[in-house]
Design an enzyme around this catalytic site. Structure first.
Site, PDB file in Angstrom:
ATOM      1  N   HIS A 312     -32.163  30.794   9.166  1.00 16.75           N
ATOM      2  CA  HIS A 312     -33.546  30.401   9.396  1.00 16.75           C
ATOM      3  C   HIS A 312     -34.445  31.229   8.499  1.00 16.75           C
ATOM      4  CE1 HIS A 312     -37.281  29.435  11.439  1.00 16.75           C
ATOM      5  NE2 HIS A 312     -36.626  28.388  11.903  1.00 16.75           N
ATOM      6  N   ASP A 369     -30.942  23.907  15.843  1.00 18.21           N
ATOM      7  CA  ASP A 369     -30.249  22.629  15.648  1.00 18.21           C
ATOM      8  C   ASP A 369     -28.749  22.700  15.896  1.00 18.21           C
ATOM      9  OD1 ASP A 369     -32.480  21.130  14.957  1.00 18.21           O
ATOM     10  OD2 ASP A 369     -32.485  21.999  12.961  1.00 18.21           O
TER      11      ASP A 369
HETATM   12  N1  CMC Z   1     -24.760  28.674   5.192  1.00 17.54           N
HETATM   13  C1  CMC Z   1     -24.333  29.502   4.219  1.00 17.54           C
HETATM   14  N2  CMC Z   1     -25.135  30.363   3.563  1.00 17.54           N
HETATM   15  C2  CMC Z   1     -26.424  30.361   3.891  1.00 17.54           C
HETATM   16  C3  CMC Z   1     -26.941  29.522   4.911  1.00 17.54           C
HETATM   17  C4  CMC Z   1     -26.055  28.658   5.561  1.00 17.54           C
HETATM   18  N3  CMC Z   1     -26.491  27.850   6.533  1.00 17.54           N
HETATM   19  N4  CMC Z   1     -28.272  29.731   5.025  1.00 17.54           N
HETATM   20  C5  CMC Z   1     -28.585  30.665   4.118  1.00 17.54           C
HETATM   21  N5  CMC Z   1     -27.473  31.066   3.447  1.00 17.54           N
HETATM   22  C6  CMC Z   1     -27.372  32.107   2.408  1.00 17.54           C
HETATM   23  C7  CMC Z   1     -27.955  31.631   1.095  1.00 17.54           C
HETATM   24  O1  CMC Z   1     -26.985  31.011   0.300  1.00 17.54           O
HETATM   25  C8  CMC Z   1     -28.451  32.938   0.534  1.00 17.54           C
HETATM   26  O2  CMC Z   1     -27.326  33.619   0.038  1.00 17.54           O
HETATM   27  P1  CMC Z   1     -27.453  34.579  -1.280  1.00 17.54           P
HETATM   28  O3  CMC Z   1     -28.403  35.661  -0.869  1.00 17.54           O
HETATM   29  O4  CMC Z   1     -26.070  35.024  -1.544  1.00 17.54           O
HETATM   30  O5  CMC Z   1     -28.018  33.688  -2.363  1.00 17.54           O
HETATM   31  C9  CMC Z   1     -28.952  33.701   1.750  1.00 17.54           C
HETATM   32  O6  CMC Z   1     -28.189  33.186   2.844  1.00 17.54           O
HETATM   33  C10 CMC Z   1     -30.436  33.498   2.026  1.00 17.54           C
HETATM   34  O7  CMC Z   1     -30.686  32.104   2.144  1.00 17.54           O
HETATM   35  P2  CMC Z   1     -32.026  31.378   1.672  1.00 17.54           P
HETATM   36  O8  CMC Z   1     -31.710  29.998   1.223  1.00 17.54           O
HETATM   37  O9  CMC Z   1     -32.765  32.274   0.736  1.00 17.54           O
HETATM   38  O10 CMC Z   1     -32.813  31.327   3.047  1.00 17.54           O
HETATM   39  P3  CMC Z   1     -34.100  30.444   3.297  1.00 17.54           P
HETATM   40  O11 CMC Z   1     -34.927  31.233   4.251  1.00 17.54           O
HETATM   41  O12 CMC Z   1     -34.742  30.012   2.029  1.00 17.54           O
HETATM   42  O13 CMC Z   1     -33.515  29.130   3.986  1.00 17.54           O
HETATM   43  C11 CMC Z   1     -32.676  27.645   5.647  1.00 17.54           C
HETATM   44  C12 CMC Z   1     -33.517  28.906   5.370  1.00 17.54           C
HETATM   45  C13 CMC Z   1     -32.839  27.264   7.116  1.00 17.54           C
HETATM   46  C14 CMC Z   1     -33.211  26.478   4.782  1.00 17.54           C
HETATM   47  C15 CMC Z   1     -31.190  27.951   5.306  1.00 17.54           C
HETATM   48  O14 CMC Z   1     -30.714  28.992   6.118  1.00 17.54           O
HETATM   49  C16 CMC Z   1     -30.300  26.708   5.428  1.00 17.54           C
HETATM   50  O15 CMC Z   1     -30.194  25.938   4.477  1.00 17.54           O
HETATM   51  N6  CMC Z   1     -29.658  26.513   6.636  1.00 17.54           N
HETATM   52  C17 CMC Z   1     -28.877  25.313   6.852  1.00 17.54           C
HETATM   53  C18 CMC Z   1     -29.791  24.138   7.195  1.00 17.54           C
HETATM   54  C19 CMC Z   1     -30.359  24.273   8.600  1.00 17.54           C
HETATM   55  O16 CMC Z   1     -29.649  24.555   9.554  1.00 17.54           O
HETATM   56  N7  CMC Z   1     -31.672  24.005   8.725  1.00 17.54           N
HETATM   57  C20 CMC Z   1     -32.368  24.017  10.033  1.00 17.54           C
HETATM   58  C21 CMC Z   1     -33.338  25.159  10.134  1.00 17.54           C
HETATM   59  S1  CMC Z   1     -33.896  25.415  11.820  1.00 17.54           S
HETATM   60  C22 CMC Z   1     -34.826  24.017  12.174  1.00 17.54           C
HETATM   61  C23 CMC Z   1     -36.146  24.052  11.507  1.00 17.54           C
HETATM   62  O17 CMC Z   1     -36.942  24.966  11.780  1.00 17.54           O
HETATM   63  O18 CMC Z   1     -36.424  23.139  10.745  1.00 17.54           O
END
Ligand code: CMC
Length: 436
Positions: A312, A369
């Site tokens: 998240h 989710d």
């Molecule tokens: N699986 C594997 N690796 C992950 C995941 C995941 N679900 N989420 C983040 N990471 C890794 C990402 O690859 C990065 O790694 P590195 O530092 O090595 O590059 C690190 O964790 C930080 O991730 P980020 O993309 O910079 O984090 P963000 O804050 O930009 O993204 C997120 C948040 C929710 C989009 C992301 O965690 C994600 O894609 N999760 C899966 C989709 C999901 O479940 N979304 C629902 C969110 S909750 C409902 C809502 O509020 O909408």
């Protein structure tokens, strides 16, 4: 919104090109800190660059407080656990939009409005026939909500005078639209809303009642639906809410702003994740349950796959909503005597991921989710409607933010800046000199 009392006596100091500038500091009610850069460009000529707005506050808001490190989520000051345990969704919707929990009289009035506005114009019902079979319900929902602005144009002149009516219209009609889109997809006759049912019971009846098998309202299902909608009620400046605010900042009407929010929510990185989680679990199950392969894929920097339902932007400790949902999931499946192997699979994945250094280091926990889809599945909601359910829950939050923005003396049209990295000014090339 008056912000004077939040300005701290101390200032931040910024040194640019050898010159020092003082920037005001604000401290919010729960101690969150911000540097006010609203005069940065006019005073220094500089802008800030912040992809994904990770460090950017776009407004001050009195609706929702969340602390990602401590796993706290409050609506209007009330902890989410209390609201999910003790309130109905309608009470929480009132709280979000109006700022206080309703009295008995206020709740009666609000529920009366929800009943009064539950129908949609019959001409809108024909719209459903024109979408191709199999259209995603989120696309239908977004289009239908946008269309509400032409069927109910009362707000065009003075929206805040009509906000009670518009709020009730939206919260009630979006429920009707969601259920009608399901019935149309099934090819079944529509079931119209009834005044003698509560908000959630009404929705379930519109979804599942048929002339051959009358729907019996199950209090366990009504209860868990209330809970899920409450947990989705608001989440401060997330992608869809910021979209509603940004679109609304151009003074477009509430319905069109919410329609844009619905589109933003559709994305698999946002609300679309609840559907994507079930699809991921089903795929893993279909392939024999080898979830470790998917955990490895999620960790592989060269593989775009992510463990959906994990991580998240704000919660870096745990998502308080996921804890409540996980328990609700156990409770409801138990009460309905359903055993779903996907629930066991989800729990195994959670257990393994939470002890894996990759997830620990990046502070990735199950989000709202991860378990919600298993509940929706158990109560008969089809997969492609999961994100519609999220939208139904998020609606009062979007309305509350739109209203707050409209009422805010500090409002300005949303218009970010950029760093231009394209070609520098160059002479125009006539067609005959452009080559092949
Ligand atoms: N699986 C594997 N690796 C992950 C995941 C995941 N679900 N989420 C983040 N990471 C890794 C990402 O690859 C990065 O790694 P590195 O530092 O090595 O590059 C690190 O964790 C930080 O991730 P980020 O993309 O910079 O984090 P963000 O804050 O930009 O993204 C997120 C948040 C929710 C989009 C992301 O965690 C994600 O894609 N999760 C899966 C989709 C999901 O479940 N979304 C629902 C969110 S909750 C409902 C809502 O509020 O909408």
């Amino acid at each position: 919104m008056k912000l004077e009392k939040y300005y701290a006596p101390e200032k931040a100091r910024l040194i640019v090109e050898g010159r020092e500038y003082e920037l005001p500091i604000l401290i919010g009610e729960e101690g969150e800190k911000a540097i006010d850069i609203s005069k940065l460009r006019s005073n220094t000529g500089y802008i800030t660059l912040d992809y994904g707005y990770i460090n950017t506050g776009s407004c001050a808001s009195a609706i929702t407080y969340l602390d990602g490190d401590r796993g706290i989520l409050n609506y209007r000051g009330y902890p989410i656990d209390d609201l999910a345990e003790k309130c109905t969704f309608v009470e929480v919707a009132y709280l979000l939009v109006h700022g206080s929990l309703p009295t008995v009289k206020q709740l009666k009035h609000f529920s009366g409005l929800l009943n009064k506005y539950a129908l949609i114009h019959e001409d809108m019902v024909h719209f459903f026939d024109r979408f191709p079979q199999g259209s995603p319900p989120m696309s239908i929902l977004s289009s239908m909500v946008n269309a509400l602005s032409v069927f109910y144009p009362e707000m065009i002149n003075d929206p805040l005078l009509q906000i009670d009516m518009m709020t009730a219209r939206l919260i009630s009609k979006v429920r009707t639209i969601a259920a009608f889109s399901y019935k149309k997809a099934m090819g079944h006759p529509l079931v119209y809303p009834r005044h003698d049912y509560s908000y959630c019971a009404n929705f379930l009846n519109m979804m599942f009642h048929t002339s051959v098998a009358p729907y019996e309202v199950n209090p366990v299902v009504v209860d868990v639906l209330n809970k899920l909608l409450i947990l989705h009620g608001d989440h401060e400046q997330n992608c869809s809410t910021s979209t509603v605010r940004l679109v609304g900042s151009a003074h477009v009407n509430l319905y069109a702003s919410i329609s844009a929010g619905i589109s933003a929510l559709w994305g698999p990185l946002h609300g679309g994740a609840n559907q994507a989680v079930i699809e991921m679990l089903e795929r893993i199950q279909h392939e024999g349950g080898n979830y470790r392969k998917y955990i490895e894929k999620a960790k592989d920097p060269n593989d775009p796959f992510r463990l959906v339902g994990f991580g998240h932007r704000v919660y870096k400790n745990h998502d308080p909503r996921s804890r409540i949902i996980k328990k609700a999931c156990d409770d409801v499946l138990g009460a309905l005597r359903i055993t779903d192997p996907l629930l066991d699979l989800a729990k195994e994945i959670e257990e393994v991921a939470l002890t894996d250094p990759y997830f620990i280091e990046r502070r990735l926990y199950p989000n709202v989710d991860f378990y919600s889809g298993i509940i929706y599945k158990a109560i008969g909601i089809p997969k492609d409607m999961f994100t519609v359910m999220f939208a139904l829950g998020r609606l009062p939050g979007w309305i509350a933010h739109w209203k707050e923005m409209w009422d805010d003396a500090n409002w300005r049209i949303g218009r970010p800046r950029q760093i231009y990295v394209g070609p520098v000014t160059r002479p125009f090339v006539p067609m005959e000199e452009r080559g092949e």
